[in-house]
Design an enzyme around this catalytic site. Structure first.
Site, PDB file in Angstrom:
ATOM      1  N   THR A  14       0.812  -1.210   0.000  1.00 38.48           N
ATOM      2  CA  THR A  14       0.000   0.000   0.000  1.00 38.48           C
ATOM      3  C   THR A  14       0.852   1.270   0.000  1.00 38.48           C
ATOM      4  OG1 THR A  14      -1.783  -1.141   1.174  1.00 38.48           O
ATOM      5  CG2 THR A  14      -1.771   1.259   1.264  1.00 38.48           C
ATOM      6  N   GLU A 131      10.778   9.571   8.797  1.00 33.53           N
ATOM      7  CA  GLU A 131       9.617  10.362   9.204  1.00 33.53           C
ATOM      8  C   GLU A 131       8.334   9.537   9.202  1.00 33.53           C
ATOM      9  OE1 GLU A 131       7.702  12.920  10.872  1.00 33.53           O
ATOM     10  OE2 GLU A 131       9.382  14.062  10.034  1.00 33.53           O
ATOM     11  N   ILE A 138       1.674  13.010  10.058  1.00 35.74           N
ATOM     12  CA  ILE A 138       2.083  14.111  10.933  1.00 35.74           C
ATOM     13  C   ILE A 138       3.611  14.221  10.869  1.00 35.74           C
ATOM     14  CG2 ILE A 138       2.050  15.046  13.272  1.00 35.74           C
ATOM     15  CD1 ILE A 138      -0.297  13.182  13.890  1.00 35.74           C
ATOM     16  N   GLY A 189     -10.940  -3.180   7.571  1.00 42.08           N
ATOM     17  CA  GLY A 189      -9.555  -2.945   7.206  1.00 42.08           C
ATOM     18  C   GLY A 189      -8.795  -2.016   8.132  1.00 42.08           C
ATOM     19  N   LYS A 207       7.096   3.233  18.151  1.00 36.46           N
ATOM     20  CA  LYS A 207       7.073   4.652  17.800  1.00 36.46           C
ATOM     21  C   LYS A 207       7.557   5.513  18.964  1.00 36.46           C
ATOM     22  CE  LYS A 207       3.284   3.703  14.625  1.00 36.46           C
ATOM     23  NZ  LYS A 207       1.815   3.750  14.432  1.00 36.46           N
TER      24      LYS A 207
END
Length: 430
Positions: A14, A131, A138, A189, A207
């Protein structure tokens, strides 16, 4: 215009397809913005024949992405395969050692190997960018590492997993239980077939490890993060939280103090009036606090083709412009190995849900345990008379230490009247 930056992409899922779409559809705009063309020259994926909705016939195909490192016509490698080790790690190491800049959306890779890869990148004189690994669209890495660089950061926290935020939002709006909402999220999904990384807090912890390093200049230390997911949250907890003025969110929080680096991921109750309590569905949000800017708030889509691909391409553009900043915004050799703060040292108020048999003396037994450990209560509610004669007892404590409350709950769980393992949710007065 100077020579083009030649890019190879490993992984055409994706996000990889999204990167191709942006680089091709905005080719002229991007070239104007960074002063040189960006050209995709090679791709690699698991299935060459698959119809991805984009034309890849003009790119050189590699069955093995590791071969990118040997190609003289590749300047930058984009890794969108995933996983903390295996081919993703090998591709990162070999590409950087070969003098090719490296862009990734792989939070697990950076959380586990960020410091060592940063060293390799700096020794080779190339860029390492990530990033897209945190909060999708964001631009939080750039915001903290560059925009807030004049500040000593005090605290960084946020909603870093859209799947969990979607589930908690739907539980509140529909009154359904965790299992039912998760099943619906999988159907739509929003959640993977195996949701473990999301709902057990691991994705958020990856993260948070990265954000901690960027904010505080410390080595990434995933293994020191306290991690707790949302599987045990029930509809009654959502309801009671709202009744006492709170909303439940899965938060990742990091703070560097004189006693070391505190990093924790867990469900938390936040006051309804807090901006982060208003973040709903699959959105992410991050709050960063510094000594001169006070508090800054960032919100946006944390996943998906468009937002994540946009962040990947932003990194590519930065490199095309010649930006070769240290990956964690300080030289890799100066990243500090911070002492982890034990979770037992955490202090705060706690929400506690007990499922007990309704009979004389139950409340007295519970409060006796808390009194013996000097835990004082702010709120006590008794809810939900059931056919089997059991009720929920909801407690909200005043500020106490983590090890004290956990010891008390262990003792309370052993009472004959307590039917299930007690649930506790930390209250964050942010």
């Amino acid at each position: 215009m100077t020579n083009s930056l030649k890019v190879a992409i490993a992984g055409l899922g994706t996000v990889g397809v999204g990167v191709v779409k942006i680089l091709e559809s905005h080719k002229d705009l991007i070239a104007a913005r960074c002063g040189r063309p960006i050209e995709i020259v090679a791709v690699s994926a698991s299935n060459r024949a698959r119809d991805r909705g984009v034309d890849i016939s003009g790119y050189q195909w590699f069955d093995n992405a590791l071969d990118f490192a040997e190609q003289d016509n590749i300047d930058l490698v984009v890794e969108l395969i995933g996983g903390s080790d295996g081919i993703a790690k090998e591709l990162a190491q070999q590409s950087l050692e070969a003098g090719k800049s490296f862009v990734t959306a792989n939070k697990a890779l950076i959380a586990h190997h960020g410091a060592s890869l940063a060293t390799t990148a700096q020794e080779a004189g190339v860029a390492l960018r990530y990033e897209a690994a945190v909060a999708g669209g964001i631009p939080i890495i750039k915001a903290v590492g560059e925009g807030l660089a004049a500040n000593k950061m005090n605290l960084i926290y946020g909603i870093l997993n859209g799947t969990c935020n979607y589930i908690l939002t739907q539980m509140e709006s529909t009154g359904q239980g965790f299992g039912d909402v998760l099943a619906e999220a999988q159907r739509l999904g929003y959640a993977e077939a195996d949701p473990t990384f999301d709902v057990d807090g691991i994705d958020t912890a990856h993260k948070l490890a990265i954000l901690s390093s960027v904010a505080f200049g410390t080595e990434t230390d995933f293994n020191s993060i306290y991690v707790e997911g949302i599987r045990r949250i029930e509809a009654v907890d959502i309801e009671y939280a709202r009744e006492i003025g709170y909303r439940i969110k899965l938060l990742g929080l990091a703070r560097l103090g004189s006693n070391g680096l505190e990093q924790r991921v867990h469900p938390a109750m936040v006051k309804l009036e807090e901006p982060i309590a208003q973040v709903e569905d699959a959105f992410n949000a991050v709050v960063a606090e510094g000594d001169f800017i006070d508090r800054t708030f960032y919100q946006g889509r944390g996943a998906g083709e468009g937002p994540t691909a946009s962040a990947v391409v932003a990194d590519i553009i930065d490199i095309a412009r010649g930006h070769m900043d240290a990956p964690f915004f300080v030289p890799a050799s100066e990243l500090v190995k911070a002492e982890p703060v034990p979770m037992d040292d955490h202090e705060g108020a706690f929400y506690i849900r007990l499922h007990v048999q309704e009979r004389p003396g139950v409340i007295a037994d519970i409060t006796s345990v808390l009194k013996d450990r000097n835990v004082s209560l702010d709120v006590m509610l008794q809810k939900g008379h059931e056919l089997d004669g059991s009720v929920y007892v909801i407690l909200v404590t005043h500020v106490t230490r983590e090890n004290i409350i956990m010891g008390a709950l262990q003792e309370i769980a052993g009472l004959s009247s307590v039917q299930d393992e007690p649930l506790t949710i930390r209250i964050e007065n942010l």
